[in-house]
Scaffold this motif. Sequence first.
Motif, mmCIF file in Angstrom:
data_model
loop_
_atom_site.group_PDB
_atom_site.id
_atom_site.type_symbol
_atom_site.label_atom_id
_atom_site.label_comp_id
_atom_site.label_asym_id
_atom_site.label_seq_id
_atom_site.Cartn_x
_atom_site.Cartn_y
_atom_site.Cartn_z
ATOM 1 N N HIS A 126 -8.962 6.080 -4.829
ATOM 2 C CA HIS A 126 -9.026 7.273 -3.973
ATOM 3 C C HIS A 126 -9.890 8.386 -4.550
ATOM 4 O O HIS A 126 -10.257 9.314 -3.825
ATOM 5 N N HIS A 137 0.834 -1.204 0.000
ATOM 6 C CA HIS A 137 0.000 0.000 0.000
ATOM 7 C C HIS A 137 0.876 1.265 0.000
ATOM 8 O O HIS A 137 0.569 2.246 -0.685
ATOM 9 N N HIS A 161 1.210 4.342 -3.094
ATOM 10 C CA HIS A 161 1.157 5.797 -2.909
ATOM 11 C C HIS A 161 2.458 6.482 -3.299
ATOM 12 O O HIS A 161 2.443 7.632 -3.719
HETATM 13 ZN ZN LIG Z 1 -4.528 4.175 -0.451
#
Ligand SMILES: [Zn+2]
Length: 293
Positions: A123, A106, A110
């Motif tokens: 998102h 994760h 990002h």
């Molecule tokens: Zn995320």
Amino acid sequence: MTRSKPSAWIGPIAFIATVVALFWLERRYPLRKTKPESDWKRVPRNLAMAAATGTVVSLCERPLTELLARRVDRRRAGLLPRLKLKPLPEKILGVVLLDYTLYWWHILLHRLPFLWRIHVVHHADLVLDSSTAVRFHWLEFLLSIPWRLGQIAILGIRPQTLQLWQRLTLLEVLFHHSNLRLPIELERTLSRFVMTPRLHGIHHSMAAEEADTNFSSGLTIWDILHRTLKTDVAQNHIEIGVPSPHDPRELKLLDLLKLPFQHPRAGKSISSARGIDHVDRHGKNVDGPHYVG
Ligand SMILES: [Zn+2]
């Protein structure tokens, strides 16, 4: 004709009951009340995205990961068999380590620009609820397969451990994406152990310094250990989504499917200009300043 054991039905029934209960509860007791888009448009769109992702999972991810887990089990390969633990402790440690390595995946989603271009589809949802939990671009799951295979091979994950972790993670992901308002004291206690709706709401904030926190998918210990846990943001101050695309007219099904292949957008450039996060415009403490500690 072979009959499946009654225990084989417990899992699917519990899963369907959880999904239905969450869907009802998060509308009955909503945590964040602003809805820039109606459920009638958003939820079917998120389910359509989930159907494409589910196809990739059942055609590619599942067969490959199960094949590898069976092979790892036969050869007793990887880290866990070397520890020579009893079956139950090995299973628990396997689930914990899969959760920890998912935290790092994760983080990569990002931090690496080419992965963020795909994860942004998740998102960009303007509302955060249990349907967001299944709204991923199919490419994100396709690209996660090498990471998943690496987790299984290096850790030495058996098929039963893999299946248990997948089920627990799916339930936990549905729960922490939900828009369910839990009593604050209950959420404070829960959030010391697992990711909760308020904590994950901060991760879906448009403000970069908030979105780059609370990466855990299961246990919150990983965010605590790596100092990525953020608790002091009130939910009514969070604007859900990303700075671009943020217009509902640019977030239709086809737009979402095309998004990773388009020229990168501004992404996570917005900064929160809030002073004290937990105090509302009238200076009233609305949600309690902290959930943990
Ligand atoms: Zn995320």
